[in-house]
Design an enzyme around this catalytic site. Structure first.
Site, short mmCIF file in Angstrom:
data_model
loop_
_atom_site.label_atom_id
_atom_site.label_comp_id
_atom_site.label_asym_id
_atom_site.label_seq_id
_atom_site.Cartn_x
_atom_site.Cartn_y
_atom_site.Cartn_z
N ARG A 5 39.08 49.43 38.84
CA ARG A 5 39.63 50.67 38.05
C ARG A 5 39.20 52.00 38.78
O ARG A 5 39.86 52.98 38.89
CB ARG A 5 38.68 51.35 37.13
CG ARG A 5 39.33 49.94 35.50
CD ARG A 5 39.29 50.50 34.88
NE ARG A 5 38.37 49.93 33.94
CZ ARG A 5 37.60 48.60 33.40
NH1 ARG A 5 38.37 47.43 33.68
NH2 ARG A 5 36.44 48.59 33.51
N PHE A 65 42.04 42.44 40.02
CA PHE A 65 41.72 41.61 38.06
C PHE A 65 41.57 42.15 37.45
O PHE A 65 40.68 43.20 37.07
CB PHE A 65 40.29 40.39 39.08
CG PHE A 65 40.76 38.90 38.40
CD1 PHE A 65 40.86 38.45 38.04
CD2 PHE A 65 39.79 38.93 37.30
CE1 PHE A 65 41.11 37.01 37.73
CE2 PHE A 65 39.74 38.33 36.19
CZ PHE A 65 40.77 37.12 36.20
N GLY A 69 40.28 44.05 34.23
CA GLY A 69 38.83 44.00 33.66
C GLY A 69 37.39 44.81 35.10
O GLY A 69 36.76 44.88 34.59
N CYS A 70 38.58 44.68 36.29
CA CYS A 70 37.29 44.48 36.84
C CYS A 70 37.02 46.65 37.24
O CYS A 70 37.89 47.17 37.67
CB CYS A 70 37.88 44.54 38.01
SG CYS A 70 37.05 44.81 39.62
N VAL A 71 35.99 46.80 36.76
CA VAL A 71 34.85 47.91 37.07
C VAL A 71 35.69 48.57 38.34
O VAL A 71 36.37 49.91 37.85
CB VAL A 71 33.65 48.23 36.96
CG1 VAL A 71 33.35 49.80 36.98
CG2 VAL A 71 34.07 47.99 35.21
#
Length: 130
Positions: A14, A7, A9-11
């Site tokens: 990343r 999704f 923006g999912c840290v």
């Protein structure tokens, strides 16, 4: 081929992408906010979930909080439809290959995605392949 359900923006997503790249693992990323998940894909996720829906459904999602009282009573077809209509109910990232699945970012868990030779090197075991 490894598939990364993620999704924007999912840290953790990343971090997982960086880990996969660092280990030279080719993967296909699926943005669950934009890509419709097929019935077959969701069935595959559920089949690999050792603890059932607990492994892949986020109890922190707004959808879960709204549907919590009835989630355990849903049929598989109803659950699949719920996930298709509200993919943000899924934990993320979900990293899957042909026979393994890792949910969330955990470097130790991610090693199961590595081919046997790379896995051995990442934990310091030397296999002699002939």
């Amino acid at each position: 081929m490894v598939v990364l359900y993620n999704f924007p923006g999912c840290v953790s997503g990343r971090k997982a992408k960086k880990w996969l790249s660092d280990h030279q693992i080719q993967y296909k990323e699926k943005d669950i906010s934009k890509v419709f998940l097929t019935k077959k894909e969701i069935q595959n996720l559920l089949a690999k979930a050792e603890n059932g829906t607990e492994d892949i459904i986020s109890n922190r999602s707004n959808v879960y909080k709204k549907e919590e009282s009835r989630i355990n009573d849903l049929s598989i077809s109803q659950l699949i439809k719920l996930i298709q209509e509200h993919p943000t109910i899924l934990k993320r990232p979900i990293i899957i290959n042909h026979d393994k699945m890792v949910v969330g970012y955990d470097e130790d868990e991610l090693t199961i995605i590595l081919p046997k030779e790379k896995r051995a090197r990442s934990v310091g075991i030397n296999y002699h392949i002939t």
